[in-house]
Design an enzyme around this catalytic site. Structure first.
Site, mmCIF file in Angstrom:
data_model
loop_
_atom_site.group_PDB
_atom_site.id
_atom_site.type_symbol
_atom_site.label_atom_id
_atom_site.label_comp_id
_atom_site.label_asym_id
_atom_site.label_seq_id
_atom_site.Cartn_x
_atom_site.Cartn_y
_atom_site.Cartn_z
ATOM 1 N N GLU A 188 26.141 -78.557 -24.294
ATOM 2 C CA GLU A 188 26.234 -77.148 -23.908
ATOM 3 C C GLU A 188 25.146 -76.296 -24.553
ATOM 4 O O GLU A 188 25.447 -75.400 -25.345
ATOM 5 C CB GLU A 188 27.598 -76.591 -24.329
ATOM 6 C CG GLU A 188 28.775 -77.321 -23.743
ATOM 7 C CD GLU A 188 30.104 -76.969 -24.401
ATOM 8 O OE1 GLU A 188 31.136 -77.078 -23.727
ATOM 9 O OE2 GLU A 188 30.100 -76.589 -25.591
ATOM 10 N N CYS A 195 21.470 -44.276 -36.166
ATOM 11 C CA CYS A 195 21.812 -43.563 -37.397
ATOM 12 C C CYS A 195 22.353 -44.542 -38.404
ATOM 13 O O CYS A 195 23.547 -44.505 -38.736
ATOM 14 C CB CYS A 195 22.855 -42.498 -37.101
ATOM 15 S SG CYS A 195 22.101 -41.028 -36.505
ATOM 16 N N GLU A 196 21.514 -45.432 -38.857
ATOM 17 C CA GLU A 196 21.980 -46.452 -39.766
ATOM 18 C C GLU A 196 20.753 -47.082 -40.428
ATOM 19 O O GLU A 196 19.861 -47.551 -39.729
ATOM 20 C CB GLU A 196 22.773 -47.498 -38.957
ATOM 21 C CG GLU A 196 23.581 -48.373 -39.827
ATOM 22 C CD GLU A 196 24.874 -48.877 -39.184
ATOM 23 O OE1 GLU A 196 25.543 -48.117 -38.452
ATOM 24 O OE2 GLU A 196 25.197 -50.024 -39.449
ATOM 25 N N ARG A 224 21.339 -59.004 -33.764
ATOM 26 C CA ARG A 224 21.260 -60.266 -34.519
ATOM 27 C C ARG A 224 20.640 -60.111 -35.917
ATOM 28 O O ARG A 224 21.128 -60.718 -36.872
ATOM 29 C CB ARG A 224 20.513 -61.342 -33.718
ATOM 30 C CG ARG A 224 21.235 -61.705 -32.398
ATOM 31 C CD ARG A 224 20.700 -62.984 -31.770
ATOM 32 N NE ARG A 224 21.030 -64.152 -32.548
ATOM 33 C CZ ARG A 224 20.235 -64.753 -33.392
ATOM 34 N NH1 ARG A 224 18.984 -64.338 -33.523
ATOM 35 N NH2 ARG A 224 20.640 -65.783 -34.096
HETATM 36 N N1 LLP Z 1 29.232 -74.526 -27.005
HETATM 37 C C1 LLP Z 1 30.141 -73.917 -27.782
HETATM 38 C C2 LLP Z 1 31.505 -74.417 -27.836
HETATM 39 C C3 LLP Z 1 29.767 -72.803 -28.540
HETATM 40 O O1 LLP Z 1 30.670 -72.215 -29.299
HETATM 41 C C4 LLP Z 1 28.436 -72.325 -28.473
HETATM 42 C C5 LLP Z 1 28.031 -71.161 -29.228
HETATM 43 C C6 LLP Z 1 27.533 -72.997 -27.634
HETATM 44 C C7 LLP Z 1 27.968 -74.101 -26.924
HETATM 45 C C8 LLP Z 1 26.122 -72.560 -27.455
HETATM 46 O O2 LLP Z 1 25.394 -72.569 -28.639
HETATM 47 P P1 LLP Z 1 23.806 -72.364 -28.605
HETATM 48 O O3 LLP Z 1 23.214 -73.584 -27.953
HETATM 49 O O4 LLP Z 1 23.519 -71.149 -27.806
HETATM 50 O O5 LLP Z 1 23.437 -72.203 -30.024
HETATM 51 N N2 LLP Z 1 25.920 -64.958 -31.475
HETATM 52 C C9 LLP Z 1 25.368 -66.019 -32.309
HETATM 53 C C10 LLP Z 1 25.625 -67.362 -31.739
HETATM 54 C C11 LLP Z 1 27.075 -67.667 -31.544
HETATM 55 C C12 LLP Z 1 27.246 -68.967 -30.873
HETATM 56 C C13 LLP Z 1 28.660 -69.241 -30.568
HETATM 57 N N3 LLP Z 1 28.864 -70.451 -29.894
HETATM 58 C C14 LLP Z 1 23.885 -65.786 -32.457
HETATM 59 O O6 LLP Z 1 23.370 -64.800 -31.929
HETATM 60 O O7 LLP Z 1 23.201 -66.529 -33.126
#
Ligand code: LLP
Length: 497
Positions: free
Chosen positions: A329, A408-409, A377
């Protein structure tokens, strides 16, 4: 105050050429025009800004598609002889819009969703329901029912509690729920704590370690994962497809994925011994890292796939089992590098700050017309980014700069440390690369800023895929359409036009 600034972090190299756009960080279609402007597939930053405004998220559609293909082909090839290939699910959470869901599907990917909202987007985009997975540690009944009614290919179940709930719901509504069990193999990815997810003390997944107590569906002395397998196999309204694990995000080391796969395969081997069934599918999640700055060194998808296939092959041979069908994924690794955000520079100022070795050093602040509302991020995860002057090149000396937003931060930082030409000034365009993932989808209206448009560039032309929010959008959910005015004085369409 160039690279010799005592404020320069150790990882940030002195720029050889401050105008250079490192292809490891920027989308494949990004290059400077003869006039020196940053362009995406030949469309100059100034033209994008003039037509669509800033801040603007720009996706190089071909780059997104190429990365999607690279994962699909890379993993299909690497796992061909082991398990007949692999299924790649685009992790929608990283950048889900109707367009990006369609691009992923057109490139032969499936789509992983993490809520009823994401599921609705994938379905509306026309993704085959059989190619959609639904995740979530606390899915609502409405979300589970929507997935069952749509006929999604897999519901990734996170707990014994949810498994019991889903089995009852499916039985009640005459469905057989296609289930993957999310396991926590106890592998702690080397990444920021907030986004490492396969260690035990966290909300996700079913532990492989025996539980000490009978509570919340646990059986003392049994691993919650084993309890869930037995329950799922015994339930007539559940079809247990296999198991899933996801060890974290922005991971570069191959070992973590291989180790998690080994632990989960061992678990499948035990389940086979206990129940006499071979579970057909194993999903190894996402988390493949990308280059936000020159300090990051991601590996190509084909290399990741080959290393993982090697690990998986060794484990299945050691255990003497057939390799289950592998799926994964990736989100960030497909959408992240395809994107950049264009901002317009406003205020610049230089302040004296305490230098690490004593004395003071200048720090230049460059404020732009967005901030933590379009990219939270850096604030949330201390994420580092880089930036480049987009509307022109410059002969001026590079100076250590901090790109900040307009909120404002004081923590509203977009790029903590980057070398920018000393003459960057009001009206210049700045581009921040690698913003295709977890920006649009995490954007907010903090300080009532309107969220940016998302534009896709393909074949040398740009089109809006998500329009910019307007001031009217800010009032769209207010119960009183014109606060402060009596309801009968609400402007007529003519008045407000
Ligand atoms: N599969 C599952 C079950 C997940 O929980 C996630 C990400 C992915 C796949 C995809 O992960 P990727 O390949 O995109 O790293 N908001 C955070 C990232 C949170 C990811 C949560 N789960 C950031 O901006 O770094």
């Amino acid at each position: 105050m160039t690279a010799t600034s005592p404020l320069t972090p150790a990882w940030l190299p002195a720029p050889d050429d401050v105008d250079a756009l490192d292809p490891a960080i920027w989308a494949a279609g990004v290059a400077r025009t003869d006039a020196g402007e940053l362009a995406v597939q030949g469309v100059p930053a100034s033209a994008l800004a003039a037509e669509f405004g800033t801040p603007l998220i720009v996706l190089d559609e071909d780059d997104f598609r190429a990365r999607a293909r690279a994962f699909r082909e890379g993993f299909d090839t690497a796992f061909a002889s082991l398990c007949g290939g692999a299924d790649v699910y685009f992790a929608g959470k990283s950048m889900l819009t109707l367009s990006t869901a369609r691009w992923a599907a057109e490139e032969g990917l499936r789509v992983d969703t993490a809520s009823g909202g994401e599921l609705a987007i994938a379905l509306r985009a026309g993704v085959d329901p059989a190619h959609i997975g639904l995740h979530g540690n606390n899915k609502s009944e409405a979300e589970l029912l929507a997935a069952l009614d749509a006929g999604v290919g897999r519901i990734i179940v996170d707990s014994v509690d949810e498994l019991e709930h889903l089995a009852a719901l499916a039985a009640e509504h005459g469905h057989i729920a296609p289930v993957m069990l999310r396991l926590t193999p106890g592998v702690h990815a080397h990444t920021h704590d907030f986004i490492a997810t396969a260690h035990e003390d966290q909300k996700f997944g079913l532990s492989l370690a025996p539980s000490a107590q009978d509570a919340d569906g646990n059986v003392a002395g049994r691993a919650p994962a084993a309890v869930a397998v037995a329950l799922a196999l015994a339930s007539e309204s559940v079809h247990l497809l296999g198991v899933h694990c996801h060890i974290g995000s922005q991971i570069f080391e191959a070992d973590g994925f291989g180790l998690a796969a080994a632990r989960v395969l061992e678990f499948l081997d035990h389940a086979r011994a206990e129940h006499g069934v071979e579970l057909a599918e194993l999903d190894l999640g996402g988390g493949h890292g990308i280059a936000y700055t020159a300090a990051d060194e991601p590996r190509p998808a084909a290399e990741i796939a080959a290393a993982l296939a090697d690990d998986v092959q060794k484990t299945v041979e050691r255990l003497g089992m057939d390799c289950p069908r592998i799926s994964l994924e990736p989100g960030r690794a497909i959408s992240g590098p395809a994107g950049l955000t264009l901002y317009t520079v406003g205020v610049t100022k230089t302040v004296d700050v305490d230098a690490p070795g004593g004395g003071t050093a200048p720090r230049r602040y460059v404020a732009v017309d967005g901030g933590m509302s379009d990219n939270p991020r850096p604030v949330l995860y201390d994420a580092d980014y880089t930036a480049a002057l987009a509307s022109r090149t410059s002969e001026a000396e590079p100076v250590l700069s901090r790109v900040v937003g307009k909120h404002c931060e004081s923590g509203d930082i977009l790029v903590r440390d980057v070398h920018l030409p000393a003459d960057v000034r009001r009206g210049d365009l700045l581009a921040v690369p690698a913003t295709g993932a977890y920006t649009h989808v995490m954007a907010s209206n903090y300080n009532a800023l309107t969220r940016p448009a998302v534009v896709a560039v393909r074949g040398g032309s740009a089109r809006v895929i998500v329009r910019r929010e307007t001031m009217d959008d800010l009032f769209a959910r207010e119960a009183d359409p014109a606060p402060g005015r009596p309801a009968d004085q609400t402007p007529t369409p003519q008045e407000s036009a």
